[in-house]
Design a protein around this motif. Structure first.
Motif, PDB file in Angstrom:
ATOM      1  N   ALA A   3     -11.342  -3.444   6.066  1.00  0.00           N
ATOM      2  CA  ALA A   3     -11.360  -4.776   6.691  1.00  0.00           C
ATOM      3  C   ALA A   3     -12.017  -5.747   5.713  1.00  0.00           C
ATOM      4  CB  ALA A   3     -12.129  -4.743   8.003  1.00  0.00           C
ATOM      5  N   TRP A   4     -11.234  -6.695   5.223  1.00  0.00           N
ATOM      6  CA  TRP A   4     -11.756  -7.700   4.313  1.00  0.00           C
ATOM      7  C   TRP A   4     -11.536  -9.074   4.939  1.00  0.00           C
ATOM      8  CZ3 TRP A   4     -14.559  -5.822   0.480  1.00  0.00           C
ATOM      9  CH2 TRP A   4     -14.343  -4.500   0.101  1.00  0.00           C
ATOM     10  N   PRO A   5     -12.436  -9.492   5.847  1.00  0.00           N
ATOM     11  CA  PRO A   5     -12.232 -10.750   6.562  1.00  0.00           C
ATOM     12  C   PRO A   5     -12.423 -11.995   5.708  1.00  0.00           C
ATOM     13  CG  PRO A   5     -14.339  -9.805   7.161  1.00  0.00           C
ATOM     14  CD  PRO A   5     -13.646  -8.807   6.283  1.00  0.00           C
ATOM     15  N   ALA A   6     -13.068 -11.873   4.571  1.00  0.00           N
ATOM     16  CA  ALA A   6     -13.317 -13.053   3.741  1.00  0.00           C
ATOM     17  C   ALA A   6     -13.051 -12.708   2.284  1.00  0.00           C
ATOM     18  CB  ALA A   6     -14.751 -13.524   3.914  1.00  0.00           C
ATOM     19  N   ASN A   7     -12.719 -13.708   1.500  1.00  0.00           N
ATOM     20  CA  ASN A   7     -12.517 -13.551   0.078  1.00  0.00           C
ATOM     21  C   ASN A   7     -13.891 -13.550  -0.595  1.00  0.00           C
ATOM     22  OD1 ASN A   7     -11.819 -13.589  -2.588  1.00  0.00           O
ATOM     23  ND2 ASN A   7     -10.399 -15.320  -2.420  1.00  0.00           N
ATOM     24  N   LEU A   8     -14.243 -12.445  -1.245  1.00  0.00           N
ATOM     25  CA  LEU A   8     -15.568 -12.342  -1.867  1.00  0.00           C
ATOM     26  C   LEU A   8     -15.726 -13.297  -3.047  1.00  0.00           C
ATOM     27  CD1 LEU A   8     -16.077  -8.472  -1.835  1.00  0.00           C
ATOM     28  CD2 LEU A   8     -16.999 -10.157  -0.260  1.00  0.00           C
ATOM     29  N   ALA A   9     -14.631 -13.703  -3.646  1.00  0.00           N
ATOM     30  CA  ALA A   9     -14.698 -14.633  -4.769  1.00  0.00           C
ATOM     31  C   ALA A   9     -15.143 -16.024  -4.323  1.00  0.00           C
ATOM     32  CB  ALA A   9     -13.344 -14.713  -5.470  1.00  0.00           C
ATOM     33  N   ASP A  10     -14.919 -16.350  -3.047  1.00  0.00           N
ATOM     34  CA  ASP A  10     -15.309 -17.667  -2.541  1.00  0.00           C
ATOM     35  C   ASP A  10     -16.754 -17.716  -2.058  1.00  0.00           C
ATOM     36  OD1 ASP A  10     -12.776 -18.587  -3.061  1.00  0.00           O
ATOM     37  OD2 ASP A  10     -12.050 -18.222  -1.019  1.00  0.00           O
ATOM     38  N   SER A  11     -17.405 -16.562  -1.957  1.00  0.00           N
ATOM     39  CA  SER A  11     -18.767 -16.507  -1.427  1.00  0.00           C
ATOM     40  C   SER A  11     -19.766 -16.500  -2.570  1.00  0.00           C
ATOM     41  CB  SER A  11     -18.936 -15.250  -0.567  1.00  0.00           C
ATOM     42  OG  SER A  11     -20.275 -15.114  -0.179  1.00  0.00           O
ATOM     43  N   HIS A  12     -20.678 -17.438  -2.550  1.00  0.00           N
ATOM     44  CA  HIS A  12     -21.719 -17.504  -3.573  1.00  0.00           C
ATOM     45  C   HIS A  12     -23.107 -17.286  -2.961  1.00  0.00           C
ATOM     46  CE1 HIS A  12     -18.788 -18.874  -6.452  1.00  0.00           C
ATOM     47  NE2 HIS A  12     -18.377 -19.781  -5.579  1.00  0.00           N
ATOM     48  N   ALA A  13     -23.141 -16.846  -1.708  1.00  0.00           N
ATOM     49  CA  ALA A  13     -24.412 -16.691  -1.007  1.00  0.00           C
ATOM     50  C   ALA A  13     -25.155 -15.426  -1.427  1.00  0.00           C
ATOM     51  CB  ALA A  13     -24.174 -16.669   0.505  1.00  0.00           C
ATOM     52  N   GLY A  14     -24.440 -14.444  -1.984  1.00  0.00           N
ATOM     53  CA  GLY A  14     -25.095 -13.206  -2.404  1.00  0.00           C
ATOM     54  C   GLY A  14     -25.431 -12.299  -1.238  1.00  0.00           C
ATOM     55  N   LEU A  15     -24.752 -12.463  -0.125  1.00  0.00           N
ATOM     56  CA  LEU A  15     -25.005 -11.627   1.047  1.00  0.00           C
ATOM     57  C   LEU A  15     -24.096 -10.404   1.039  1.00  0.00           C
ATOM     58  CD1 LEU A  15     -25.212 -14.461   3.727  1.00  0.00           C
ATOM     59  CD2 LEU A  15     -27.102 -13.304   2.575  1.00  0.00           C
ATOM     60  N   ASN A  16     -24.474  -9.402   1.788  1.00  0.00           N
ATOM     61  CA  ASN A  16     -23.636  -8.216   1.907  1.00  0.00           C
ATOM     62  C   ASN A  16     -22.339  -8.573   2.613  1.00  0.00           C
ATOM     63  OD1 ASN A  16     -25.650  -6.717   0.752  1.00  0.00           O
ATOM     64  ND2 ASN A  16     -26.463  -5.972   2.691  1.00  0.00           N
ATOM     65  N   TYR A  17     -21.258  -7.980   2.197  1.00  0.00           N
ATOM     66  CA  TYR A  17     -19.961  -8.244   2.793  1.00  0.00           C
ATOM     67  C   TYR A  17     -19.672  -7.246   3.907  1.00  0.00           C
ATOM     68  CZ  TYR A  17     -18.969  -4.905  -0.946  1.00  0.00           C
ATOM     69  OH  TYR A  17     -19.019  -3.845  -1.784  1.00  0.00           O
ATOM     70  N   ALA A  18     -18.563  -7.413   4.588  1.00  0.00           N
ATOM     71  CA  ALA A  18     -18.250  -6.645   5.803  1.00  0.00           C
ATOM     72  C   ALA A  18     -18.237  -5.136   5.569  1.00  0.00           C
ATOM     73  CB  ALA A  18     -16.910  -7.100   6.365  1.00  0.00           C
ATOM     74  N   ASN A  19     -17.697  -4.661   4.462  1.00  0.00           N
ATOM     75  CA  ASN A  19     -17.574  -3.227   4.196  1.00  0.00           C
ATOM     76  C   ASN A  19     -18.647  -2.713   3.238  1.00  0.00           C
ATOM     77  OD1 ASN A  19     -15.324  -2.723   5.796  1.00  0.00           O
ATOM     78  ND2 ASN A  19     -13.958  -3.518   4.225  1.00  0.00           N
TER      79      ASN A  19
END
Length: 80
Positions: A3-19
């Protein structure tokens, strides 16, 4: 995992992603043969604990703890 609900390339927050950690958890679960081993060590069988006690006594006395080999167990190399 998948499950990849968001594009990690667009996130600059440095938070853990869904998986985050999903692959590690799946691999770890596949390697554990008995889940009870994660809760504590298994009890030793009497022969193993007796052998350990004998080896420890020899070690504390400064005696050799290696196994003695009989002549028929030794490797013999013959010259050409």
């Amino acid at each position: 995992c998948g499950a990849w609900p968001a594009n990690l390339a667009d996130s600059h927050a440095g938070l853990n992603y869904a998986n985050f950690g999903c692959a590690n958890q799946r691999n770890f679960a596949a390697m554990v043969s008995n889940p009870a081993d994660l809760l504590g060590p298994r009890t030793e069988t009497p022969p193993a604990s007796e052998k350990r006690d004998v080896q420890w006594q020899k070690h504390t006395k400064g005696e050799s703890t290696i196994s003695k080999k009989h002549e028929d167990e030794r490797v013999r190399v013959q010259g050409n």
